[in-house]
Design a protein around this motif. Sequence first.
Motif: not given
Length: 562
Positions: A92, A113, A115, A134, A136
């Motif tokens: 991530n 991923s 964020s 993805d 997530s």
Amino acid sequence: MVKKGFFKKTGCILISVSIILAGFTFFGSTTSDAGYDSGAFTDDTGNASISNDEYDDYIDDFNLVTASGDLRVDDFGLDGYHALSTVIVTGNLSVGKYAFTGDYSLSGINCGSMSNATGMAFDGCRNISFSIGDISGGCYTDGAGALYNGTTLVCVPRSVGTSYTIKSGTTKIDEGAFNNCLVSEINFEDNAGANLISSIGEQTGWPSGDLVVHAYGSNKDDAKTVHDYFTALNGVAGEVTILYETGGGTTPTTAPTPTSDPGVSPTPTVSPSGDPGVTPTPTVTPTPTVTPTPTPPPSNGKMYTVTVVDEFYKSNMSTITKTITRSTNKYVDGSSYSFSPVSYTGYSHWGGRNESGVVHGDIKVYFFYKPSDGKSDVATTGTNGTVNKTGEGITASAVAQQTNKYLITKGGGQVVAQSGGPVTIVCNGELNKLLYILVDGNVLDKANYTVASGSTILTLTKEYIASLNPGDHVVQFQYDDGYAMTGLKITASKTTTTVSYKVSSDGSISSGHTKDTTPKTADGFDARYLLCLAIFLLGAGSILMGRQRKLEMILAEQRDDY
């Protein structure tokens, strides 16, 4: 007169200081530059971070980030790093505010991923593209390549072209989302999607000309946020036109025009017999009602220029090598334009799209190119007449060659010595879809590598690594429906340098360290160790001098006895 034991105490203190200083030097040198070497940040811990100002000393050379695992780039962590071209994170990627602001060479972020991304994190990244494995982390891309965080539109890259459709369910347009784009026409995927927008942040430098917003299925009251924001922009950079439709459908509705005035009696007609007392009943044939097709705003007669620009980049899309203004074209306001990429010897088009739209102001249309095989776009021609880069009559389609859809999951961005082979790199594409491997744009001979499933495990042979010149190289996995690429840095094989010291009788170093010419790394020799050694020798010398003075005093006492 020197007090008794002075030299011994001084020597012990100096030796202690040298030991403490050596400890600080050792631990400091192994941690201060951890993860960074010669332009590349590499982390294999699985949970790394880059904080504000941490690598600002290397801002002019910092060009690559790779992390096997998660990576957090804090607020302002890499802002203004104009040499940074690629970020590859297998886990991530957490993006802080203004994390990549001003990184105009940043062309690709490839992560498992993502964020916490906000629009201003990518302000000034005019060539950026995103590949996210993805959702997530909450962030994802739509079919055009625009970045979203949940229901917030975060970043619209220039690669989407001049027309963009906002995804269904979008509730917010983040500050700076359109800062880097060329969009002059906005649509909403949802018929009444404009009604859902509750917040639009400030956009800097956009629009640069006239803008058309298609808000069919909405009206200015229901789409108040959209109406108020774009109405306020009218005349600031150009004319802003918002097209509504109050009927709720996809075609504007209009009331039918009456075919006769019911308040006026028809004029009597005279019968053939001439009898004025006979008045026939008038027959009225209704005219069919026609629903008009919506038309674009009428032209104001102004002439605008559409400039077509071709930009050429290095193989890893990190740096512009040249720019060509292909053509300048005059259009009347409201006219449509359409342009396609062209062929340049030694280059292939990157981006995979034509550029078209409606002219409502001066526009620049960009196409991007990168080196293909260094000579031309074609290596040979197969018997079937198709472009053949492998010599076997097989090639990836133009779409596959321009679609960055796969992820390097292990071994991305490695820094390897020429003698450090073999090298293994893993991509998440299916092995049965792999067509060939390219290095620096050239199809690699199969004798130089092996592949295995899981998903695709590429191993470059030891001999091939030894044959590569020191410097930056690009490895590309080409599949039948897309590609992935990563950097590979080759360094010269490191030589061992013997360090010797000659200590004179006075404790000084008369000939000593021969400087190692290999680049300094985090675990290389640190010149501060020389200072530690000098202090240690001074301490040892003081102790020896103290012992010598004591011996002289004993001998003097013995002479006095005689």
